[in-house]
Design an enzyme around this catalytic site. Structure first.
Site, mmCIF file in Angstrom:
data_model
loop_
_atom_site.group_PDB
_atom_site.id
_atom_site.type_symbol
_atom_site.label_atom_id
_atom_site.label_comp_id
_atom_site.label_asym_id
_atom_site.label_seq_id
_atom_site.Cartn_x
_atom_site.Cartn_y
_atom_site.Cartn_z
ATOM 1 N N LYS A 10 0.858 -1.206 0.000
ATOM 2 C CA LYS A 10 0.000 0.000 0.000
ATOM 3 C C LYS A 10 0.879 1.235 0.000
ATOM 4 O O LYS A 10 2.061 1.186 0.366
ATOM 5 C CB LYS A 10 -0.913 0.030 1.233
ATOM 6 C CG LYS A 10 -0.195 0.034 2.597
ATOM 7 C CD LYS A 10 0.282 1.379 3.108
ATOM 8 C CE LYS A 10 0.944 1.258 4.485
ATOM 9 N NZ LYS A 10 1.805 2.418 4.833
ATOM 10 N N ASP A 137 -1.622 -1.385 10.644
ATOM 11 C CA ASP A 137 -1.971 -1.374 9.223
ATOM 12 C C ASP A 137 -2.685 -2.654 8.779
ATOM 13 O O ASP A 137 -3.111 -2.754 7.629
ATOM 14 C CB ASP A 137 -0.707 -1.214 8.358
ATOM 15 C CG ASP A 137 -0.123 0.192 8.445
ATOM 16 O OD1 ASP A 137 -0.790 1.086 8.991
ATOM 17 O OD2 ASP A 137 1.013 0.372 7.973
#
Ligand code: C5P
Length: 282
Positions: A10, A137
């Protein structure tokens, strides 16, 4: 039967630190975008005594304390019954400790694959809860959203509409620990300046720990004529492009025409979806 997943990286298109929490973590608001650079995770149940993890590919990935093993152990603990040991292979293509969420993504895929290997199905709420207990995350990756607004410590994830056609990811050989960047953020206080980067509140803290980062970012901006931002707590810098062809062209010319600036960096030209970069260096 061996099951395979492709955990994606990401980038944080933006990252605002909203405040410091009593537990020492920080309240964040960030737009996460999944990108087409993936690890390969394979898992199968075995007769063995203990879970076993082997790691190939890029260096710098620990076996002990690896979030993949922590994820498997956490799923087993939630199940509360005796379950077979797992044989796990992880092929690393996402640079580690780079701000690209690779370890967290591996962890999220391990939560999914372990359940599939054992015939379990946690509820989505339980999965998010378990993911959040493993790393800030991880919940984003568990939801499987392509892009999301992520809030709280990372556990509040809402799908977002983001239109990005392509990116260059550039990871310099700079070590920046997430914990150290957040600690420096706290030390700098107001002196760090709010959001001087225009996109990432952790930029002043990261650059105060690593003065080579602003030089690199300026050189990249000068060479490409586009804006470069930092992902997460760094050190990866990225730029957005209107097409993958444009991203590949600039990535190539960075390597060919600016070797002194980018020669020791890992470079990936990627689209948000998909599994493999369109172009990579080295
Ligand atoms: O959750 P994770 O293990 O990824 O966090 C690594 C470190 O980053 C934490 O120990 C903490 O110091 C910092 N952190 C934070 N606030 C967040 C996420 C991470 O302070 N929301």
């Amino acid at each position: 039967m061996t099951l395979t997943a492709r955990p994606p990286a990401k980038v944080n298109l933006d990252l605002t630190v909203v405040g410091r929490r009593d537990d020492g973590f920080h309240e964040l608001l960030s737009t996460f975008l999944r990108v087409g650079l993936t690890d390969v995770l394979k898992m199968r149940a075995t007769e063995g005594e203990a879970d076993r993890l082997t790691v190939t590919g890029l260096p710098g990935v620990p076996i002990r304390g690896n979030l993949v093993l922590a994820a498997v152990e956490a799923v087993r603990a939630r199940a509360g019954v005796s379950l077979p040991a797992l044989e796990i292979e992880l092929d690393k293509r996402i640079p580690a400790a780079a701000g690209l969420g690779g370890g967290s993504s591996d962890c999220a895929s391990a939560i999914e694959l372990a359940q599939a290997c054992w015939g379990l199905a946690l509820s989505p709420a339980d999965e998010i809860d378990l993911a959040a207990s493993l790393g800030s995350d991880v919940p984003f990756f568990v939801t499987g959203h392509g892009a999301a607004t992520v809030a709280g410590r990372g556990e509040r994830v809402a799908r977002a509409d983001v239109s990005v056609a392509a990116l260059i990811l550039l990871t310099p050989p700079i070590e920046l620990s997430t914990a150290a960047v957040f600690a420096r953020y706290d030390d700098l206080g107001a002196a760090g300046g709010p959001d001087v980067d225009g996109a990432n509140d952790l930029w002043p803290a990261a650059t105060s720990l690593e003065p080579r980062l602003p030089e690199l970012r300026s050189a990249l901006a000068a060479a490409t004529g586009v804006e470069w931002r930092m992902s997460g707590s760094g050190p990866t810098l990225f730029a957005l492009y209107p097409s993958i062809e444009a991203a590949v062209a600039d990535a190539r010319s960075l390597v060919n025409e600016h070797p002194a600036t980018v020669g020791d960096c890992l470079i990936h030209a990627v689209e948000p979806d998909g599994e493999d970069p369109a172009w990579r260096f080295p």
